[in-house]
Scaffold this active site. Structure first.
Site, mmCIF file in Angstrom:
data_model
loop_
_atom_site.group_PDB
_atom_site.id
_atom_site.type_symbol
_atom_site.label_atom_id
_atom_site.label_comp_id
_atom_site.label_asym_id
_atom_site.label_seq_id
_atom_site.Cartn_x
_atom_site.Cartn_y
_atom_site.Cartn_z
ATOM 1 N N CYS A 207 0.864 -1.184 0.000
ATOM 2 C CA CYS A 207 0.000 0.000 0.000
ATOM 3 C C CYS A 207 0.899 1.233 0.000
ATOM 4 O O CYS A 207 2.124 1.131 0.132
ATOM 5 C CB CYS A 207 -0.871 -0.004 1.251
ATOM 6 S SG CYS A 207 0.144 0.029 2.756
ATOM 7 N N CYS A 291 2.487 5.997 9.013
ATOM 8 C CA CYS A 291 1.589 6.195 7.877
ATOM 9 C C CYS A 291 0.651 7.367 8.189
ATOM 10 O O CYS A 291 0.088 7.444 9.290
ATOM 11 C CB CYS A 291 0.767 4.929 7.627
ATOM 12 S SG CYS A 291 -0.461 5.165 6.322
ATOM 13 N N GLU A 321 0.262 -0.551 16.399
ATOM 14 C CA GLU A 321 -0.630 0.574 16.096
ATOM 15 C C GLU A 321 -1.551 0.854 17.290
ATOM 16 O O GLU A 321 -1.793 2.010 17.650
ATOM 17 C CB GLU A 321 -1.455 0.275 14.842
ATOM 18 C CG GLU A 321 -2.304 1.471 14.429
ATOM 19 C CD GLU A 321 -3.197 1.186 13.237
ATOM 20 O OE1 GLU A 321 -2.864 0.291 12.427
ATOM 21 O OE2 GLU A 321 -4.235 1.845 13.114
ATOM 22 N N SER A 418 -1.224 -7.636 10.646
ATOM 23 C CA SER A 418 -2.652 -7.632 10.979
ATOM 24 C C SER A 418 -3.518 -7.724 9.731
ATOM 25 O O SER A 418 -4.442 -8.531 9.650
ATOM 26 C CB SER A 418 -2.988 -6.358 11.762
ATOM 27 O OG SER A 418 -4.376 -6.243 11.939
HETATM 28 FE FE1 SF4 Z 1 -0.942 0.857 4.544
HETATM 29 FE FE2 SF4 Z 1 -1.472 0.700 7.158
HETATM 30 FE FE3 SF4 Z 1 -1.254 3.071 5.964
HETATM 31 FE FE4 SF4 Z 1 -3.324 1.508 5.415
HETATM 32 S S1 SF4 Z 1 -2.851 2.451 7.383
HETATM 33 S S2 SF4 Z 1 -2.102 2.689 3.927
HETATM 34 S S3 SF4 Z 1 -2.384 -0.523 5.508
HETATM 35 S S4 SF4 Z 1 0.371 1.548 6.216
#
Ligand code: SF4
Length: 503
Positions: A207, A291, A321, A418
């Site tokens: 991603c 992220c 997380e 996960s």
């Molecule tokens: Fe990727 Fe996690 Fe960010 Fe979603 S929250 S874009 S899965 S890193």
């Protein structure tokens, strides 16, 4: 069992040892070829081999590398001749994984076929070509085959423990017993042989958040030089971590493992404010790869709790997380892991409650938890937009599109990922057997025996090359027709943190 499988071995002792370990329906398909090139070539054109739909060559062999021991098993991913001929056996890692699961010591690599018994000096020459073992038949048996082939050899002698010494007979006997031990795995290979369709989920694999996090470490290494310290796994994937480690990243669990004033990268899963404070007090140069979608949830925790809400965080205990997000306001957040927790959770004021969600959960599971919370706390508020991120949602939709028509689903991802685990569970909830695999070595041949349609996807932290390896291995069992089920096209990109954007 595929009725067209034929197993070849050179010596009567080898065919006998093989038959002893195989189920009766397979044992009668073992053919003795005789020793050497000319006999192998003759066997290759014999009726049983010509009419076979899969060919497996097994027997004892000479080990070439110093780290091989008598009794070790070599599965050939390539069979060579000394004059440059070469045939690839692309299902080798599948067969090797099955043999390892049986407790055997297995290596995968090239096997070279020679027309004569090879002495110590020639072994050294062959070992320098990275070949693992030498035999006298395999190349001429599988050389012109257009059907699935596999070559398995048990090491009987090595450069350090050669033939023609008193212990030879004992080692050959041991190798023959080991050949018998191979039987169930060889039968499973035969069962798995066949043409199949691969349904490829799209989107799959990396991603935008994972790509950004990997780029952050990459750029930090380029700009600041090794070592660059990374708190926790940058993303939850063993292959990504191993590759970055090779390039100079040092992964640590906590900041006290990082030398003063060094550079430390925070992983994509985010950190609690206490960790940032700790880094500051230790004088560390921080590059934050959290992220942006995780950072958004952190901001919501702060907003909801600072207006007086109890924040119910729907997530998994111990996940980085969860730890980082709840660490924003530890006194005002309560973890809700499942429907039972939702039914029993206690809050200070039922009229001042909000909920937030870990980004990588399964939407259908979260929905039933939120339903219970809404019944208990009618004024509860959630985030303005869904917390479950676009990548998680898209991969789950794509997974469902392939799982409905697959006999088995393979999800490439690591055990601590996960979103990968949620993909496995989503397929299983649909009634489709599904398995999490780190890479092709995790595939169990028994899953493939009756599976003519295999769904494949990868979690957001798993490199797409790992999927390619799985498909290549399946292609070693028969023709593979790949059909992609693309439910949406992703074009999300996140900007890099300023620390690596403007070094
Ligand atoms: Fe990727 Fe996690 Fe960010 Fe979603 S929250 S874009 S899965 S890193």
């Amino acid at each position: 069992m595929n009725q067209g499988l034929v197993l070849c071995a050179a010596l009567r002792a080898e065919t006998g040892a093989l038959r002893a370990g195989l189920p009766p329906t397979v044992a009668d398909r073992v053919v003795r070829t005789g020793v050497g090139r000319s006999r192998a070539e003759r066997a290759a054109t014999s009726a049983p081999v010509r009419h076979a739909s899969a060919l497996l060559v097994a027997g004892v062999a000479g080990g070439l590398r110093a780290d091989l021991r008598p009794g070790d098993v070599v599965v050939a991913d390539e069979v060579r001749t000394v004059d440059g001929g070469s045939v690839h056996c692309t299902s080798a890692r599948l067969l090797a994984a099955r043999l390892r699961a049986a407790g055997l010591t297995v290596r995968v690599g090239p096997v070279v076929s020679c027309e004569h018994v090879v002495g110590a000096a020639e072994r050294a020459t062959l070992a320098a070509t990275r070949a693992l073992a030498v035999d006298m038949e395999s190349a001429w048996l599988v050389g012109s085959a257009t059907i699935p082939t596999a070559v398995v050899r048990v090491v009987a002698d090595t450069a350090g423990e050669p033939l023609l010494r008193p212990a030879t007979l004992g080692r050959v006997r041991s190798a023959l017993r080991r050949l018998t031990d191979l039987g169930p795995a060889l039968a499973d290979w035969g069962n798995a042989v066949g043409d199949r369709t691969v349904l490829l989920a799209g989107p799959r694999s990396f991603c935008a958040g994972v790509e950004r996090a990997i780029d952050v470490v990459d750029l930090a290494l380029q700009q600041r030089g090794a070592p660059v310290y990374v708190r926790k796994q940058i993303v939850h994937n063993v292959h990504v971590v191993a590759e970055l480690e090779q390039r100079g990243a040092v992964f640590v669990d906590e900041l006290d493992e990082v030398p003063a004033e060094a550079t430390v990268v925070f992983s994509a899963h985010g950190v609690a404010p206490a960790v940032r404070d700790d880094a500051r007090s230790r004088g560390l140069a921080v590059v934050d790869a959290t992220c942006p979608l995780v950072s958004k949830v952190h901001a919501e925790v702060r907003r909801f709790s600072d207006r007086g809400d109890t924040v119910l965080f729907i997530g998994h205990a111990g996940h980085e997380e969860t730890v980082g997000t709840m660490g924003e306001r530890p006194g005002r957040t309560v973890l809700v892991e499942d429907v039972d927790d939702a039914r029993s959770v206690q809050v200070a004021d039922p009229d001042q409650v909000s909920y937030l969600v870990q980004t990588t959960l399964a939407a259908d599971e979260v929905g039933s938890i939120v339903d219970v919370l809404r019944q208990r706390f009618p004024t509860i508020q959630g985030a303005a937009s869904e917390d479950i991120c676009y990548a998680t949602t898209n991969r789950q939709r794509a997974l469902r599109a392939v799982a409905e028509d697959s006999a088995v689903v393979l999800v490439v991802g690591s055990l601590n990922s996960s979103n990968s685990l949620r993909l496995v569970e989503a397929a299983q909830r649909m009634g489709t057997p599904a398995h999490l695999i780190d890479d092709v070595d995790g595939v169990n041949l028994r899953w493939l025996g009756v599976a003519d349609t295999v769904g494949i996807t990868a979690g957001a932290s798993a490199p797409t090359t790992l999927i390619d390896e799985v498909i290549d291995a399946l292609a070693g069992l028969g023709r593979v027709h790949v059909e992609e089920r693309q439910v949406t096209i992703e074009n999300v990109h996140f900007t890099l943190p300023k620390e690596v954007r403007n070094p």
